[in-house]
Design a protein around this motif. Sequence first.
Motif, short mmCIF file in Angstrom:
data_model
loop_
_atom_site.label_atom_id
_atom_site.label_comp_id
_atom_site.label_asym_id
_atom_site.label_seq_id
_atom_site.Cartn_x
_atom_site.Cartn_y
_atom_site.Cartn_z
N SER A 32 37.11 32.10 95.19
CA SER A 32 37.15 31.16 94.07
C SER A 32 38.48 31.38 93.36
CB SER A 32 35.97 31.43 93.14
OG SER A 32 35.93 30.44 92.14
N ASP A 34 40.36 30.67 90.80
CA ASP A 34 40.35 30.10 89.44
C ASP A 34 41.57 30.53 88.65
OD1 ASP A 34 37.92 29.03 90.19
OD2 ASP A 34 36.75 30.64 89.29
N LYS A 56 37.67 27.90 97.24
CA LYS A 56 37.06 27.05 96.22
C LYS A 56 38.04 26.85 95.07
CE LYS A 56 33.71 28.40 93.32
NZ LYS A 56 34.21 27.85 92.04
N HIS A 58 39.03 24.74 91.22
CA HIS A 58 38.70 23.91 90.05
C HIS A 58 40.02 23.22 89.72
CE1 HIS A 58 34.66 25.17 88.99
NE2 HIS A 58 35.01 26.43 89.06
N ASP A 87 35.07 22.49 93.39
CA ASP A 87 33.82 22.80 92.67
C ASP A 87 33.68 21.85 91.47
OD1 ASP A 87 31.60 24.07 91.62
OD2 ASP A 87 32.59 25.98 91.27
N LYS A 89 31.23 19.72 90.66
CA LYS A 89 29.88 19.58 90.08
C LYS A 89 29.64 18.18 89.52
CE LYS A 89 29.49 24.50 88.87
NZ LYS A 89 30.88 24.99 88.96
N LEU A 146 21.83 28.08 89.44
CA LEU A 146 23.06 28.59 88.83
C LEU A 146 22.97 30.11 88.71
CD1 LEU A 146 23.26 25.82 86.18
CD2 LEU A 146 25.16 26.34 87.70
N SER A 147 24.14 30.72 88.56
CA SER A 147 24.17 32.18 88.44
C SER A 147 24.08 32.64 86.99
CB SER A 147 25.47 32.72 89.04
OG SER A 147 26.59 32.18 88.36
N ILE A 176 24.45 25.35 96.73
CA ILE A 176 24.93 26.45 95.90
C ILE A 176 23.66 27.02 95.29
CG2 ILE A 176 26.25 27.13 93.88
CD1 ILE A 176 28.09 26.13 95.96
N PRO A 192 27.62 31.95 94.43
CA PRO A 192 28.61 32.51 93.49
C PRO A 192 27.94 33.56 92.61
CG PRO A 192 27.77 30.43 92.65
CD PRO A 192 26.99 30.74 93.91
N GLN A 205 27.85 35.04 82.77
CA GLN A 205 27.85 35.15 84.23
C GLN A 205 27.05 36.39 84.64
OE1 GLN A 205 27.87 33.87 87.02
NE2 GLN A 205 29.91 33.82 87.91
N TYR A 207 26.12 38.89 88.05
CA TYR A 207 26.59 39.20 89.39
C TYR A 207 25.57 39.97 90.21
CZ TYR A 207 31.33 38.02 87.81
OH TYR A 207 32.43 37.37 87.33
N GLY A 225 35.27 35.29 92.83
CA GLY A 225 36.44 34.90 92.04
C GLY A 225 37.14 36.11 91.48
N ARG A 226 36.80 36.47 90.23
CA ARG A 226 37.53 37.53 89.54
C ARG A 226 37.46 38.88 90.24
NH1 ARG A 226 34.88 35.94 83.94
NH2 ARG A 226 33.41 35.06 85.46
P1 5BU Z 1 33.71 34.68 89.23
O1 5BU Z 1 35.07 34.97 88.72
O2 5BU Z 1 33.40 35.39 90.57
O3 5BU Z 1 32.63 34.88 88.21
O4 5BU Z 1 33.76 33.10 89.54
C1 5BU Z 1 32.65 32.38 89.96
C2 5BU Z 1 33.03 30.97 90.32
O5 5BU Z 1 31.90 30.29 90.83
C3 5BU Z 1 33.55 30.13 89.17
O6 5BU Z 1 34.53 29.24 89.68
C4 5BU Z 1 32.35 29.32 88.72
O7 5BU Z 1 32.70 28.04 88.22
C5 5BU Z 1 31.57 29.17 90.00
N1 5BU Z 1 30.10 29.11 89.81
C6 5BU Z 1 29.38 30.16 89.28
O8 5BU Z 1 29.93 31.20 88.92
N2 5BU Z 1 28.02 30.06 89.18
C7 5BU Z 1 27.34 28.97 89.56
O9 5BU Z 1 26.11 28.94 89.48
C8 5BU Z 1 28.10 27.88 90.08
C9 5BU Z 1 29.46 28.00 90.20
BR1 5BU Z 1 27.20 26.35 90.62
#
Ligand code: 5BU
Length: 254
Positions: A32, A34, A56, A58, A87, A89, A146-147, A176, A192, A205, A207, A225-226
Amino acid sequence: MQYLERIPFCKNLLAKKLLKLMDDKKTNLALSADVTQSEKLLALADTIGPEICVLKTHVDILEDFNEKFLIELRKIADKHQFLIFEDRKFADIGNTVKHQYQNGIYQIAEWADIINAYILPGPGIIKGLAEVGLKKNRGLLLIAELSSEGNFTDAIYAEKTLEMAEQFPEFVFGFISQHKLNDDPQWIYMTPGVNLATENDSLGQQYVTPDKAIKENGADIIIVGRGIIAAKNPLDEARKYREAGWRAYKTLSS
Ligand code: 5BU
């Protein structure tokens, strides 16, 4: 089942291509990317490209979006053989998402292999996107879960999402999600919210590890991503995630 064994079950052509390239490259990692500068995104794509099956984006967070960037990104995707997933959405009525997909500044349908959408507006959203994407051999992922903490994608919502996907298997090729929804081998699950070092961020978020995402929750592809892009050495870190993801897949499918 192994990726190659699942190919005959896929009704979406892009899904077949994706499973084949995951097997060829031996990776189930999606990056990702970003970042807000196009040069930075291109550099990441070129460096991490050999490690991933999907990049992926944005695209609307780029401060210097331009057409040259898109041409370069496509070139890098072809060079390293990964698919591009915008992404975006989508979440509007069919007629509006059609325009958001093919028109405007970003013209997403021109360069993104994969897009995603919510089912909230009903089947019209999928019909609208399919009108644009099917003839270009694109594919759609539906957002089933969603996460993030406190989200509203409960089990009933996820089940409704699965039912909607079943109506459009030529265009929808997966989800997803945080969990696999059933054992139908045509669906590809991308997850994700994957990180080896931390369990959350300050904005909700949440993980899981690559191992948990794949072995316990049934993900096919981990989206990171991060965990990669904020690391001191993103390439080394990407290799760690790739290895963890591949090992988990191999344990399951052998
Ligand atoms: P991260 O840096 O690994 O936290 O990034 C996660 C990416 O996945 C980020 O671009 C979100 O927009 C994307 N994402 C997410 O984190 N959770 C979700 O449920 C969805 C997308 Br749908």
